[in-house]
Design a protein around this motif. Structure first.
Motif, mmCIF file in Angstrom:
data_model
loop_
_atom_site.group_PDB
_atom_site.id
_atom_site.type_symbol
_atom_site.label_atom_id
_atom_site.label_comp_id
_atom_site.label_asym_id
_atom_site.label_seq_id
_atom_site.Cartn_x
_atom_site.Cartn_y
_atom_site.Cartn_z
ATOM 1 N N LEU A 61 -15.577 -11.227 31.002
ATOM 2 C CA LEU A 61 -14.591 -10.192 30.672
ATOM 3 C C LEU A 61 -13.655 -10.661 29.564
ATOM 4 O O LEU A 61 -13.292 -9.885 28.671
ATOM 5 N N ALA A 62 -13.276 -11.939 29.612
ATOM 6 C CA ALA A 62 -12.314 -12.467 28.641
ATOM 7 C C ALA A 62 -12.884 -12.534 27.234
ATOM 8 O O ALA A 62 -12.123 -12.626 26.264
ATOM 9 N N LEU A 63 -14.210 -12.499 27.104
ATOM 10 C CA LEU A 63 -14.801 -12.544 25.766
ATOM 11 C C LEU A 63 -14.485 -11.284 24.969
ATOM 12 O O LEU A 63 -14.501 -11.303 23.737
ATOM 13 N N HIS A 64 -14.190 -10.172 25.639
ATOM 14 C CA HIS A 64 -13.906 -8.917 24.928
ATOM 15 C C HIS A 64 -12.603 -8.979 24.143
ATOM 16 O O HIS A 64 -12.612 -8.698 22.923
ATOM 17 N N PRO A 65 -11.456 -9.321 24.771
ATOM 18 C CA PRO A 65 -10.243 -9.452 23.939
ATOM 19 C C PRO A 65 -10.369 -10.550 22.903
ATOM 20 O O PRO A 65 -9.795 -10.452 21.811
ATOM 21 N N ALA A 66 -11.142 -11.591 23.207
ATOM 22 C CA ALA A 66 -11.355 -12.647 22.221
ATOM 23 C C ALA A 66 -12.102 -12.101 21.006
ATOM 24 O O ALA A 66 -11.720 -12.352 19.853
ATOM 25 N N LEU A 67 -13.178 -11.333 21.253
ATOM 26 C CA LEU A 67 -13.953 -10.764 20.144
ATOM 27 C C LEU A 67 -13.134 -9.742 19.357
ATOM 28 O O LEU A 67 -13.257 -9.648 18.137
ATOM 29 N N GLU A 68 -12.279 -8.988 20.062
ATOM 30 C CA GLU A 68 -11.421 -8.027 19.366
ATOM 31 C C GLU A 68 -10.469 -8.748 18.427
ATOM 32 O O GLU A 68 -10.193 -8.289 17.308
ATOM 33 N N GLY A 69 -9.970 -9.892 18.879
ATOM 34 C CA GLY A 69 -9.097 -10.673 18.018
ATOM 35 C C GLY A 69 -9.816 -11.194 16.795
ATOM 36 O O GLY A 69 -9.267 -11.239 15.694
ATOM 37 N N ILE A 70 -11.073 -11.590 16.972
ATOM 38 C CA ILE A 70 -11.855 -12.092 15.836
ATOM 39 C C ILE A 70 -12.150 -10.961 14.849
ATOM 40 O O ILE A 70 -12.026 -11.127 13.633
ATOM 41 N N ARG A 71 -12.528 -9.796 15.381
ATOM 42 C CA ARG A 71 -12.891 -8.668 14.509
ATOM 43 C C ARG A 71 -11.709 -8.172 13.684
ATOM 44 O O ARG A 71 -11.899 -7.543 12.648
ATOM 45 N N SER A 72 -10.494 -8.461 14.144
ATOM 46 C CA SER A 72 -9.323 -7.996 13.412
ATOM 47 C C SER A 72 -9.143 -8.744 12.094
ATOM 48 O O SER A 72 -8.340 -8.355 11.252
ATOM 49 N N GLY A 73 -9.900 -9.824 11.908
ATOM 50 C CA GLY A 73 -9.889 -10.553 10.642
ATOM 51 C C GLY A 73 -8.822 -11.639 10.597
ATOM 52 O O GLY A 73 -8.039 -11.824 11.512
#
Length: 326
Positions: free
Chosen positions: A224-236
């Motif tokens: 589950l925690a990988l989702h906010p992590a990936l969102e943070g990465i996608r934000s650039g």
């Protein structure tokens, strides 16, 4: 190698189930409550049971504490200064890289993997390594970053050390040590193992039942925690150099340094302590690095990127480490 994947592979499948569940909003929204249950109930009872049911190992070798409190902090400090020579982008991420490249997921991954590879006798050793590791990181990073942030906020104005300790630093120590249920249950486990005190069955049985939920639920929450992590990465805005540096340090450099530090003490440590130290050093970055970086650095995206990269690549590196140990 295939034998090691049979031990570690099911754990990653549970992580993938958690990641898949994270596409559904109700599970993402429940993550904070699931993590609270793990922290306050499941993980403390799991570690307690693993430690008290492990076959006796005798006295704890002093070298265990020397290795943990020298090798890991030295790598963390080295990563910090190394990032500062890579340019402005990497320099800004020096602190989160130093944290994510050295703070491993020793509880959710390290303890069950140690028991699965070495045997139940690793429960006590892995628990003590976990306790020492977390006492250091749960205090050191928040204390250092809070002091640095307070100094920057003061903008050169004098600030009393006593006031800083009372208002900012002592609450961190109190939360990380005195009010930490994992640490409290570990202290209880050590008391049971090394003294005549024995807990009644009315206590032991429900504790074991709660502990049985820890590993699958914790790994589910890692997914589950990988989702906010990936969102943070996608934000650039996340430079690639510190991501590669932090991931390589966590999965390769730290276990290699730990193995090198174990060699001079191999007769004192024996295979169980040595194996637990190396396996826990080889675990991917902890989900706590994202939370700490978000809270104390103001931006958790870099720590999140190292968390995602190290978690994915550890499916390859952890079996290699286990094969090397065997």
């Amino acid at each position: 190698m295939l034998e090691m994947l049979a031990v570690i592979g099911p754990m990653f499948l549970v992580v993938l189930v958690g990641f898949a569940a994270g596409f559904i909003r109700r599970f993402r929204d429940a993550a904070i409550h699931l993590n609270a249950f793990i922290f306050y109930f499941a993980l403390p009872t799991f570690i307690y049971t693993a430690m008290v049911t492990a076959p006796p190992l005798g006295a704890v070798p002093p070298a265990v504490f020397v290795i943990i409190l020298v090798v890991t902090p030295a790598l963390s400090v080295g990563l910090y200064f190394l990032c500062r020579v890579f340019g402005a982008a990497s320099r800004a991420g020096a602190a989160p890289t130093a944290l994510a490249g050295s703070f491993g997921n020793v509880g959710y991954f390290g303890i069950p993997i140690s028991i699965g590879i070495i045997g139940p006798e690793a429960g006590l050793a892995a628990g003590i390594v976990h306790m020492t590791h977390n006492i250091f990181f749960m205090n050191a990073y928040p204390l250092v970053r809070t002091a640095v942030n307070a100094s920057a906020a003061a903008d050169g104005a004098p600030q009393g050390l006593g006031d800083l300790w009372r208002t900012r630093l002592w609450p961190i120590v109190k939360r990380a040590v005195l009010l930490n249920p994992v640490l409290l249950f570990m202290v209880l486990a050590l008391t049971v193992v090394f003294t005549p005190l024995q807990m009644p069955e009315l206590f032991e049985e429900p504790v074991a039942m709660l502990g049985g939920t820890a590993v699958p639920l914790a790994l589910f929450c890692v997914g589950l925690a990988l989702h906010p992590a990936l969102e943070g990465i996608r934000s650039g805005g996340v430079p690639p150099a510190p991501i590669a540096l932090g991931t390589a340090a966590k999965l390769a450099v730290l276990p290699l340094l730990t193995a090198a530090a174990v060699l001079p003490f191999s007769a004192q440590l024996g295979p169980v302590w040595a194996g637990a130290l190396i396996i826990l050093a080889a675990t991917p970055s902890s989900t706590t690095v994202f939370l700490f970086s978000q809270e104390y650095d103001g931006d958790g995206r870099l720590a999140a990127a190292i968390l995602v990269a190290s978690t994915g690549l550890s499916l390859i590196t952890l079996p290699l480490v286990a094969e090397f140990l065997l």
